[in-house]
Design an enzyme around this catalytic site. Structure first.
Site, PDB file in Angstrom:
ATOM      1  CG  HIS A  11      -3.265   7.116  -0.479  1.00 53.49           C
ATOM      2  ND1 HIS A  11      -3.245   5.761  -0.508  1.00 53.49           N
ATOM      3  CD2 HIS A  11      -2.083   7.709  -0.646  1.00 53.49           C
ATOM      4  CE1 HIS A  11      -2.162   5.569  -1.362  1.00 53.49           C
ATOM      5  NE2 HIS A  11      -1.397   6.475  -1.432  1.00 53.49           N
ATOM      6  CG  HIS A  48       3.222  13.423  -2.279  1.00 54.99           C
ATOM      7  ND1 HIS A  48       4.184  12.481  -2.666  1.00 54.99           N
ATOM      8  CD2 HIS A  48       1.981  12.847  -2.144  1.00 54.99           C
ATOM      9  CE1 HIS A  48       3.454  11.247  -2.321  1.00 54.99           C
ATOM     10  NE2 HIS A  48       2.215  11.518  -2.190  1.00 54.99           N
ATOM     11  CG  HIS A  53       0.233   3.538  -3.244  1.00 55.67           C
ATOM     12  ND1 HIS A  53       0.032   4.809  -3.570  1.00 55.67           N
ATOM     13  CD2 HIS A  53      -0.426   2.721  -4.047  1.00 55.67           C
ATOM     14  CE1 HIS A  53      -0.994   4.860  -4.538  1.00 55.67           C
ATOM     15  NE2 HIS A  53      -1.250   3.734  -5.016  1.00 55.67           N
ATOM     16  CG  HIS A  82       0.319  10.286   2.532  1.00 50.18           C
ATOM     17  ND1 HIS A  82       0.191   8.821   2.016  1.00 50.18           N
ATOM     18  CD2 HIS A  82       0.667  10.850   1.233  1.00 50.18           C
ATOM     19  CE1 HIS A  82       0.564   8.680   1.098  1.00 50.18           C
ATOM     20  NE2 HIS A  82       1.010   9.600   0.140  1.00 50.18           N
ATOM     21  CE  LYS A 124       3.215   5.371   0.482  1.00 50.61           C
ATOM     22  NZ  LYS A 124       3.163   6.449  -0.300  1.00 50.61           N
TER      23      LYS A 124
END
Ligand code: NCD
Ligand code: ZN
Length: 332
Positions: free
Chosen positions: A166, A15, A132, A13, A95
């Site tokens: 996460h 960015h 998420h 994961h 996602k």
């Protein structure tokens, strides 16, 4: 001297952003990792096949030939079967962001139950769903409340592979053992810090992220699962670079930058708890098995040689624990 050698670490994961930031941060992940899952929350998001192919090319160019496999993702929306079929060969999964839950997620899903037809197609086509998992409730309760949604999805779509991204709570850890089709990533920072480190003393914007760090008992449950390399848990740093000007200001952006320091942080942590022998599974083997991926062969060795974390990377991105000295570092 104490050391550990890791085969092809994976960061499930990350960015990478775009443009100049992408060109600066992608090589930092490629220094220590053989691959990683690249998040699609650009502005605008990566939510067409055309944009997916464009972003893949941008990422490849930024990696500049480094032996790092980017596993691309698309931003969840109401896709048609044809769009999913076209995208599938070019990505690892999709996602899902609840609308407004975090950085660049305004175009996320308003009502998850209205998207059942998309989940059903993804289940049929064996496309993993990455989530998420936060409601719009009180900030400390958002992930715990979202566990109901995970339960609902996991039971309604039993063959859909769902990754809880996460995770930060003991409730989410418990779900791993309840549903065969639920998996999770966890960040190094959520294994180490609690809300106290963010706002318990002087406020530390560089530890502010979504989901927010939680209570000591949550951190302990996450750490326990990571140290034993729970077979459904993977490292996913959620390394989320923002320029200093977006962090050290009112309206501080959410995101902790850890890409270049996470393996030293983890080696120190696992060593402290006598669990170094489980680090390989946590940082690579579990992810390979869960997603059936074969990253480039790479060997990374760490030892208990101290390092001081730089004040900033990529020109002006402040990492977690900038300026602090930690006991482990990458030696080769
Ligand atoms: C991430 C970002 O900055 O893109 N921020 C964060 O706090 N983790 C988005 C996300 O993964 O939530
Ligand atoms: Zn993220």
């Amino acid at each position: 001297m104490n050391s550990v050698t890791l085969q092809s670490p994976l960061d499930m994961h990350i960015h990478f952003r775009q443009d100049e930031m992408l060109r600066r941060v992608a090589p930092l992940s490629a220094l220590h990792f053989a691959g990683g899952v690249i998040m699609p929350n650009l502005l605008p998001p990566v939510d067409t096949v055309e944009r997916l192919l464009w972003y893949t090319q941008e990422v490849r160019e930024a990696l500049n030939g480094a032996p790092f496999q980017p596993y691309m993702t698309m931003f969840f929306r109401d896709y048609t079967e044809r769009e999913l079929a076209e995208a599938k060969p070019h990505m690892l999964g999709i996602k899902l962001y609840p609308a407004g839950a975090t950085t660049n997620s305004d175009g996320g899903v308003q009502e998850i139950r209205s998207m059942h037809h998309v989940f059903a197609m993804m289940e049929e086509m064996q496309i993993p769903l990455l989530v998420h998992g936060e409601t719009h409730g009180f900030v400390m309760d958002r992930e715990r409340e979202f566990c109901e949604v995970y339960r609902h999805l996991a039971t309604t779509f039993p063959r859909l592979r769902i990754t809880m991204e996460h995770i930060t709570t003991q409730d989410a850890v418990a779900l791993l053992d309840e549903f065969e089709n639920l998996f999770a990533t966890v960040t190094p920072h959520h294994l180490i810090i609690t809300l106290d480190d963010v706002v318990g003393g002087m406020m530390n914007p560089h530890l502010f992220c979504k989901p927010i760090a939680k209570r000591p008992e949550d951190r302990d449950a996450l750490l326990d699962a990571a140290l034993k390399a729970h077979h459904k848990l993977m490292l996913g740093s959620d390394s989320a670079p923002h320029p200093r000007s977006k962090k050290e200001c009112p309206g501080c952006a959410a995101g902790v930058f850890t890409a270049p320091i996470q393996l030293p942080l983890l080696a120190e942590l696992f060593n402290k708890h006598g669990a170094l022998s489980n680090l390989q599974a946590f940082v690579s083997d579990n992810a390979r098995r869960i997603y059936n991926v074969t990253p480039p062969e790479r060997t990374i060795t760490l030892s208990n040689t101290a390092m001081t974390i730089p004040e900033s990377y990529a020109q002006d991105v402040v990492p977690m624990w900038a300026g602090r000295t930690i006991g482990w570092s990458v030696v080769s």
